[in-house]
Design a protein around this motif. Structure first.
Motif, PDB file in Angstrom:
ATOM      1  N   ALA A  77       0.870  -1.102   0.095  1.00  0.00           N
ATOM      2  CA  ALA A  77       0.013   0.139   0.047  1.00  0.00           C
ATOM      3  C   ALA A  77       0.902   1.160   0.074  1.00  0.00           C
ATOM      4  O   ALA A  77       2.052   1.377   0.429  1.00  0.00           O
ATOM      5  CB  ALA A  77      -0.912  -0.007   1.089  1.00  0.00           C
ATOM      6  N   GLY A  78       0.285   2.318  -0.576  1.00  0.00           N
ATOM      7  CA  GLY A  78       1.286   3.470  -0.643  1.00  0.00           C
ATOM      8  C   GLY A  78       0.696   4.699   0.261  1.00  0.00           C
ATOM      9  O   GLY A  78      -0.008   5.233  -0.031  1.00  0.00           O
ATOM     10  N   VAL A  79       1.495   4.757   1.295  1.00  0.00           N
ATOM     11  CA  VAL A  79       1.511   5.742   2.273  1.00  0.00           C
ATOM     12  C   VAL A  79       2.725   6.820   1.944  1.00  0.00           C
ATOM     13  O   VAL A  79       3.692   6.502   2.326  1.00  0.00           O
ATOM     14  CB  VAL A  79       1.449   5.312   3.870  1.00  0.00           C
ATOM     15  CG1 VAL A  79       1.337   6.643   4.823  1.00  0.00           C
ATOM     16  CG2 VAL A  79       0.560   4.498   4.191  1.00  0.00           C
ATOM     17  N   VAL A  80       2.240   7.686   1.157  1.00  0.00           N
ATOM     18  CA  VAL A  80       3.172   8.472   0.385  1.00  0.00           C
ATOM     19  C   VAL A  80       3.279   9.872   0.871  1.00  0.00           C
ATOM     20  O   VAL A  80       2.384  10.844   1.329  1.00  0.00           O
ATOM     21  CB  VAL A  80       2.683   8.731  -1.011  1.00  0.00           C
ATOM     22  CG1 VAL A  80       3.556   9.513  -1.822  1.00  0.00           C
ATOM     23  CG2 VAL A  80       2.787   7.230  -1.702  1.00  0.00           C
ATOM     24  N   SER A  81       4.429  10.499   1.220  1.00  0.00           N
ATOM     25  CA  SER A  81       4.813  11.866   1.607  1.00  0.00           C
ATOM     26  C   SER A  81       5.696  12.678   0.759  1.00  0.00           C
ATOM     27  O   SER A  81       6.482  12.006   0.097  1.00  0.00           O
ATOM     28  CB  SER A  81       5.628  11.727   3.120  1.00  0.00           C
ATOM     29  OG  SER A  81       4.701  11.064   4.088  1.00  0.00           O
ATOM     30  N   THR A 109       0.046  19.523  -6.157  1.00  0.00           N
ATOM     31  CA  THR A 109      -1.219  19.488  -6.713  1.00  0.00           C
ATOM     32  C   THR A 109      -1.128  18.169  -7.558  1.00  0.00           C
ATOM     33  O   THR A 109      -2.172  17.447  -7.497  1.00  0.00           O
ATOM     34  CB  THR A 109      -1.473  20.568  -7.489  1.00  0.00           C
ATOM     35  OG1 THR A 109      -1.418  21.874  -6.741  1.00  0.00           O
ATOM     36  CG2 THR A 109      -2.799  20.710  -8.221  1.00  0.00           C
ATOM     37  N   ASN A 110      -0.053  18.054  -8.402  1.00  0.00           N
ATOM     38  CA  ASN A 110      -0.101  16.848  -9.223  1.00  0.00           C
ATOM     39  C   ASN A 110      -0.085  15.456  -8.591  1.00  0.00           C
ATOM     40  O   ASN A 110      -0.832  14.621  -8.759  1.00  0.00           O
ATOM     41  CB  ASN A 110       1.271  16.843 -10.377  1.00  0.00           C
ATOM     42  CG  ASN A 110       1.026  15.542 -11.261  1.00  0.00           C
ATOM     43  OD1 ASN A 110       1.842  14.709 -11.088  1.00  0.00           O
ATOM     44  ND2 ASN A 110       0.295  15.941 -12.481  1.00  0.00           N
ATOM     45  N   ALA A 111       0.749  15.478  -7.393  1.00  0.00           N
ATOM     46  CA  ALA A 111       0.963  14.230  -6.793  1.00  0.00           C
ATOM     47  C   ALA A 111      -0.256  13.758  -6.182  1.00  0.00           C
ATOM     48  O   ALA A 111      -0.637  12.602  -5.758  1.00  0.00           O
ATOM     49  CB  ALA A 111       2.031  14.560  -5.808  1.00  0.00           C
ATOM     50  N   LYS A 112      -1.039  14.953  -5.770  1.00  0.00           N
ATOM     51  CA  LYS A 112      -2.424  14.601  -4.949  1.00  0.00           C
ATOM     52  C   LYS A 112      -3.573  14.437  -5.784  1.00  0.00           C
ATOM     53  O   LYS A 112      -4.407  13.427  -5.401  1.00  0.00           O
ATOM     54  CB  LYS A 112      -2.563  15.767  -3.805  1.00  0.00           C
ATOM     55  CG  LYS A 112      -3.978  15.645  -2.993  1.00  0.00           C
ATOM     56  CD  LYS A 112      -3.948  14.486  -1.924  1.00  0.00           C
ATOM     57  CE  LYS A 112      -4.796  13.287  -2.406  1.00  0.00           C
ATOM     58  NZ  LYS A 112      -4.725  12.329  -1.319  1.00  0.00           N
ATOM     59  N   CYS A 123      -1.884   3.858  -5.833  1.00  0.00           N
ATOM     60  CA  CYS A 123      -0.992   3.937  -4.843  1.00  0.00           C
ATOM     61  C   CYS A 123      -0.054   4.843  -4.815  1.00  0.00           C
ATOM     62  O   CYS A 123       0.727   5.238  -3.699  1.00  0.00           O
ATOM     63  CB  CYS A 123      -0.600   2.585  -4.596  1.00  0.00           C
ATOM     64  SG  CYS A 123       0.430   2.113  -6.025  1.00  0.00           S
ATOM     65  N   ASN A 124       0.285   5.497  -5.748  1.00  0.00           N
ATOM     66  CA  ASN A 124       1.350   6.688  -5.628  1.00  0.00           C
ATOM     67  C   ASN A 124       0.765   8.252  -5.401  1.00  0.00           C
ATOM     68  O   ASN A 124       1.617   9.010  -5.615  1.00  0.00           O
ATOM     69  CB  ASN A 124       2.270   6.772  -7.166  1.00  0.00           C
ATOM     70  CG  ASN A 124       1.234   6.846  -8.242  1.00  0.00           C
ATOM     71  OD1 ASN A 124       0.275   7.683  -8.204  1.00  0.00           O
ATOM     72  ND2 ASN A 124       1.653   6.606  -9.485  1.00  0.00           N
ATOM     73  N   ALA A 125      -0.339   8.173  -5.265  1.00  0.00           N
ATOM     74  CA  ALA A 125      -1.032   9.548  -4.659  1.00  0.00           C
ATOM     75  C   ALA A 125      -0.502   9.901  -3.408  1.00  0.00           C
ATOM     76  O   ALA A 125      -0.089   9.240  -2.666  1.00  0.00           O
ATOM     77  CB  ALA A 125      -2.473   9.501  -4.787  1.00  0.00           C
TER      78      ALA A 125
END
Length: 416
Positions: A220-224, A241-244, A251-253
């Protein structure tokens, strides 16, 4: 259960025939499938609409489940790209002559049969088949009930193309969308060489805890993303903005924005693109105070105990203030899932340290985590994003779903 064992046995038998296909033939089949996909787009979208009708558009999985004409065109393009890639099969990874005259070669070969368990993502059906077929692997798919109509329509099309090319359609099997089928796949010892789960943390943990066949974890992607004291505001606004918001359900959000305390005055600007997309922000006290009056009140909340360990898969994001790079690194080590992390900074020393110390499959500098994707990495597509360290890590393309064997040629040598 006996019927499922029969399916596994047929796939295993069919996998042995794939070795006899030339790479040109495998590529020809994938190009034919890409053409056929677009030719029956309406039928695929109709099957997908039946699945969508059973799910609320408010469900974070709805976006993952949805197929559109544009997405089908993208899938076909990815499939053609996979077809164009050089095959990893037969690659000589190592070759040397031993002192006794034996010639030793380490050569890349398929795993054999790959099992994939996934949730509401019908595009995975195409991706997995194209990568497995190109790399000489047969595959057993276990999709979720949410995408059952879509998956059946897709597999029916693939089987049709295989038959047209006189290839055993058992190189691809779709299991029933039942818990019994999941259990059978995880226990298909002797039939399935490796199983790959694609989905949320709950699915991945279940597969890891219950499988008797080898497993490659796609975490799972818990991404910072960390906005450093030397970060550029304009660049940071675009990256965040793009990443979110590019696709919130993948999963890469982006899940958490870490911001250096010296840059809190820039936080409203950094989050301006999020406000336009109605992203809910869950912020610690310092970040909340910086955003209050500068971000829509209806979208601004105080962070809770579970904010920073959450994979949101929605228009929601945590914001955390940190005093230093050290604190940012410690936060990621505590809450990250080893998937993708990013830093926004103009300081090359800070960037280098971030990349050296962050323990994740993909670590970015001045770029959004949304690029963690097999197609974006030039792999054509991906079978998943591996977050484990033993075996493949990051996006898994053709090479990552092969293994190797040693080939030894002698001239009558005898071991003393």
């Amino acid at each position: 259960m006996i019927e499922l064992d029969d399916i596994f046995a047929r796939v295993k038998k069919a996998s042995r025939k794939l070795g006899g296909l030339s790479d040109d033939k495998r590529s020809e089949v994938l190009r034919s499938l890409a053409d056929a996909l677009l030719g029956v787009a309406d039928a695929l979208l109709e099957a997908n609409a039946m699945d969508l009708a059973k799910m609320s558009p408010e469900n974070p999985l709805y976006d993952r489940l949805q197929l559109t004409p544009q997405r089908l065109e993208g899938i076909a393009s990815d499939m053609r790209h996979v077809a164009s890639l050089p095959s990893p099969l037969g690659e000589v990874m190592e070759e040397r002559m031993l002192p006794n005259g034996l010639q030793l070669r380490r050569v890349r070969v398929p795993f054999g049969v790959i099992g994939v368990i996934y949730e509401a993502r019908p595009n995975v059906t195409f991706d997995v088949f194209s990568l497995c077929f190109k790399s000489g692997n047969a595959c057993v798919l276990k999709g979720g009930s949410d995408a059952e109509n879509s998956n059946r329509a897709i597999v029916s099309l693939i089987h049709k193309i295989l038959r047209e090319h006189d290839i055993d359609e058992d190189v691809l099997a779709l299991l029933p969308a039942t818990h019994d089928a999941t259990a059978a796949l995880l226990n298909a010892v002797g039939y399935v060489d490796v199983c790959i789960p694609r989905g949320g943390k709950r699915l991945i943990n279940f597969v890891r805890d219950n499988a008797r066949v080898p497993v490659i974890e796609t975490g799972a992607g818990v991404v910072s993303t960390y906005f450093d004291r030397a970060g550029d505001v304009k660049m940071g606004t675009g990256i965040i903005t793009n990443a979110k918001t590019r696709r919130v359900s993948v999963c890469n959000a982006l899940d958490t924005l870490l911001v250096h305390k010296s840059r809190l005055a820039d936080l409203p600007s950094l989050c301006s693109g999020l406000a336009e997309k109605d992203v809910e922000i869950y912020a610690d006290k310092e970040a909340f105070d910086a955003l209050a009056g500068n971000y829509p009140a209806s979208l601004l909340f105080r962070a809770g105990d579970d904010t920073y360990g959450t994979e949101w898969m929605d228009y929601k994001m945590g914001v955390k203030t940190v005093d230093s790079l050290d604190e940012a690194l410690e936060h990621i080590a505590t809450y990250g899932s080893g998937h993708s992390e990013s830093i926004i900074t103009d300081n090359p020393d800070t960037a280098a340290r971030f990349q050296a110390e962050v323990d994740a499959a993909c670590v970015y500098v001045d770029a959004p985590t949304s690029f963690t994707d097999g197609a974006q990495f030039g792999l054509g597509a991906e079978i998943g994003i591996s977050t484990q360290k033993l075996g493949p890590r990051g996006p898994m393309g053709l090479r990552e779903i092969t293994t190797y064997r040693y080939l030894i040629n002698g001239s009558g040598q005898l071991r003393p």
